[in-house]
Design a protein around this motif. Sequence first.
Motif, short mmCIF file in Angstrom:
data_model
loop_
_atom_site.label_atom_id
_atom_site.label_comp_id
_atom_site.label_asym_id
_atom_site.label_seq_id
_atom_site.Cartn_x
_atom_site.Cartn_y
_atom_site.Cartn_z
N SER A 1 69.46 -28.02 -5.72
CA SER A 1 67.87 -27.86 -5.10
C SER A 1 67.82 -26.52 -4.27
O SER A 1 66.85 -25.45 -4.56
CB SER A 1 67.33 -28.83 -4.37
N ASN B 1 55.43 -28.04 -6.33
CA ASN B 1 56.87 -28.55 -6.18
C ASN B 1 57.08 -29.95 -6.14
O ASN B 1 57.81 -30.46 -5.72
CB ASN B 1 57.31 -27.93 -4.99
N ALA B 2 55.86 -30.55 -6.89
CA ALA B 2 56.04 -32.01 -6.96
C ALA B 2 56.26 -32.35 -8.45
O ALA B 2 57.18 -31.94 -8.99
CB ALA B 2 54.45 -32.77 -6.36
N GLY C 1 58.22 -24.50 -8.02
CA GLY C 1 59.40 -25.11 -8.63
C GLY C 1 59.46 -26.21 -9.61
O GLY C 1 60.13 -26.40 -10.43
N ALA C 2 58.04 -26.79 -9.62
CA ALA C 2 57.93 -27.93 -10.67
C ALA C 2 58.04 -27.65 -12.18
O ALA C 2 57.79 -26.51 -12.43
CB ALA C 2 56.44 -28.70 -10.30
N ASN C 3 58.56 -28.58 -12.71
CA ASN C 3 58.52 -28.63 -14.13
C ASN C 3 57.16 -28.74 -14.91
O ASN C 3 56.71 -29.59 -14.21
CB ASN C 3 59.66 -29.34 -14.70
N ASP D 1 52.08 -34.15 0.58
CA ASP D 1 53.21 -34.84 -0.21
C ASP D 1 52.62 -36.40 -0.03
O ASP D 1 52.30 -36.90 0.85
CB ASP D 1 54.47 -34.87 0.63
N VAL D 2 53.09 -37.33 -1.11
CA VAL D 2 52.76 -38.50 -0.97
C VAL D 2 53.48 -39.26 0.03
O VAL D 2 53.05 -40.23 0.44
CB VAL D 2 52.87 -39.27 -2.51
N THR E 1 67.52 -23.57 -6.34
CA THR E 1 66.19 -23.45 -7.13
C THR E 1 65.12 -22.93 -6.30
O THR E 1 64.39 -21.94 -6.38
CB THR E 1 65.92 -24.92 -7.27
N GLY F 1 59.76 -32.07 -1.20
CA GLY F 1 60.96 -32.79 -1.24
C GLY F 1 62.09 -31.84 -1.47
O GLY F 1 61.95 -30.89 -0.82
N LYS F 2 63.18 -32.00 -2.14
CA LYS F 2 64.49 -31.23 -1.94
C LYS F 2 64.10 -29.54 -2.19
O LYS F 2 64.49 -29.10 -1.32
CB LYS F 2 65.23 -31.82 -3.06
N VAL F 3 63.34 -29.41 -3.37
CA VAL F 3 62.94 -28.16 -3.44
C VAL F 3 61.93 -27.59 -2.70
O VAL F 3 61.98 -26.57 -1.95
CB VAL F 3 62.38 -27.81 -5.03
P1 NAD Z 1 61.77 -34.44 -5.16
O1 NAD Z 1 61.60 -35.84 -5.75
O2 NAD Z 1 62.97 -34.25 -4.09
O3 NAD Z 1 60.46 -33.83 -4.56
C1 NAD Z 1 59.39 -34.09 -5.02
C2 NAD Z 1 58.39 -34.32 -3.86
O4 NAD Z 1 57.11 -34.36 -4.57
C3 NAD Z 1 58.62 -35.69 -3.38
O5 NAD Z 1 58.46 -35.72 -1.85
C4 NAD Z 1 57.45 -36.67 -3.77
O6 NAD Z 1 56.92 -37.37 -2.70
C5 NAD Z 1 56.48 -35.38 -3.96
N1 NAD Z 1 55.19 -36.03 -4.84
C6 NAD Z 1 55.21 -36.71 -5.92
N2 NAD Z 1 53.77 -36.45 -6.19
C7 NAD Z 1 53.20 -35.75 -5.62
C8 NAD Z 1 51.72 -35.65 -5.53
N3 NAD Z 1 50.80 -35.85 -6.41
N4 NAD Z 1 51.40 -34.67 -4.69
C9 NAD Z 1 52.18 -34.13 -3.59
N5 NAD Z 1 53.55 -34.59 -3.42
C10 NAD Z 1 54.10 -35.29 -4.47
O7 NAD Z 1 62.43 -33.50 -6.59
P2 NAD Z 1 62.76 -32.06 -6.26
O8 NAD Z 1 64.24 -31.76 -6.78
O9 NAD Z 1 62.48 -31.26 -5.27
O10 NAD Z 1 61.86 -31.41 -7.57
C11 NAD Z 1 60.50 -30.98 -7.46
C12 NAD Z 1 60.41 -30.37 -8.94
O11 NAD Z 1 60.90 -29.38 -8.96
C13 NAD Z 1 60.18 -31.37 -9.90
O12 NAD Z 1 59.18 -31.17 -10.78
C14 NAD Z 1 61.62 -30.99 -10.62
O13 NAD Z 1 61.56 -31.40 -11.82
C15 NAD Z 1 61.72 -29.57 -10.29
N6 NAD Z 1 62.65 -28.81 -10.56
C16 NAD Z 1 63.89 -29.32 -9.58
C17 NAD Z 1 64.93 -28.59 -9.66
C18 NAD Z 1 66.00 -28.99 -8.63
O14 NAD Z 1 66.89 -28.11 -8.57
N7 NAD Z 1 65.97 -29.95 -7.72
C19 NAD Z 1 65.17 -27.51 -10.44
C20 NAD Z 1 64.34 -27.28 -11.50
C21 NAD Z 1 62.86 -27.78 -11.36
#
Ligand code: NAD
Length: 348
Positions: free
Chosen positions: A145, A235-236, A257-259, A201-202, A148, A180-182
């Motif tokens: 992350s 990024n959710a 970053g979200a997919n 963030d939720v 990313t 979240g992480k990203v």
């Molecule tokens: P994560 O689960 O750590 O973070 C996601 C955050 O979004 C969480 O804190 C969650 O509570 C919040 N969330 C969920 N629904 C929400 C909403 N409706 N409104 C606001 N916040 C909401 O995941 P992550 O690893 O940070 O990944 C985030 C996004 O980036 C995902 O779509 C993931 O597929 C994509 N992604 C991540 C990476 C990576 O390296 N981690 C790489 C490429 C893509």
Amino acid sequence: MFDHPCFDAHEGLHLFHDSKTGLKAVIAVHSTARGPAAGGCRMWNYASEAEMLSDALRLSQGMSYKNAMADLPLGGGKAVIWGNARTDKSPELFRAFGRAVESLQGIYWTAEDVGLTPQDLAYAAEETQYAAGLESGHAASGDPSPITAIGVYRGILECVRRVYGDSDLNGKTVAVQGVGKVGADVCRHLAKSGANLIIADVNEEAARRVAAETGARIAALDDIYDAPADVFSPNALGGSITSQTLKRLQAKIIAGGANNQLATADMGEALRSAGILYAPDYVINGGGIINVAAEISGNYSRDWVNGKLDALMDTLRRVLDQAVQENLPTTEIAGRIARQRIGRAEST
Ligand code: NAD
């Protein structure tokens, strides 16, 4: 199957069942033209078998595109496990999943995605050598992350430079959906560069933590779309950009970053005609898979990762340049380059 709307000449679709552990999994291999198919494993409580299958087909195609845009020697694949990530997990389930991955003999490499933890992946890795993103062991590089997030941050700077003439973030406001992480790391980089942040963030605790660290203002979940911001950074989870939310956005840039940020493919053109610069998600968020690729190579090097990240930013610039030159959505240009790179220039 071959007429399925999400089927895109996938090379293989593998179904796995293990009655002892209850494992029901699909591994979709979209393309191995560039190398072994790589993509994370998602555990999700799908409403139906059909939904699970569509997700695997769609996500594996997305990984082909992402790996191609990052110019990695990897194809695209994805695994999905049908189940509730809170209640249905067991070490044995992930070991059974690991055996499923191993049975493909390296055609597919797995890693973490939504619903999996490093520990789940570690159980799978007891049974397969084709797991990456691990926290320990040979060439382990841990959570991808932060890499990313660096890519997302750099992508935001590139877009700001194009829209506002320079990449100075002082006085600019970025609305960040999901910390979240990203998202949290993106916020840290942005705050250091002087940007004002509005976050939602939720997970209220996560939002409070990031706000305390970065000075961000917390918005209610749905209000993030109306935030007075220059950049909207999703990024959710995916699908947040719809024809409805687009009407509410004040930002001139969408970069996060979200997919699968766009709810439907036609949103690419909708964003272009609304004058919003969109950094295609599978380009800007490729940092994590670059890190995973370094791990898969068996010889992790941070210098190599940084070099690939620089090249990814060059590719982003090329996408944005060509979109202007040809007056086309950035999504269309990115899709065309990705298909060329996987030898499928003819597909639509
Ligand atoms: P994560 O689960 O750590 O973070 C996601 C955050 O979004 C969480 O804190 C969650 O509570 C919040 N969330 C969920 N629904 C929400 C909403 N409706 N409104 C606001 N916040 C909401 O995941 P992550 O690893 O940070 O990944 C985030 C996004 O980036 C995902 O779509 C993931 O597929 C994509 N992604 C991540 C990476 C990576 O390296 N981690 C790489 C490429 C893509």
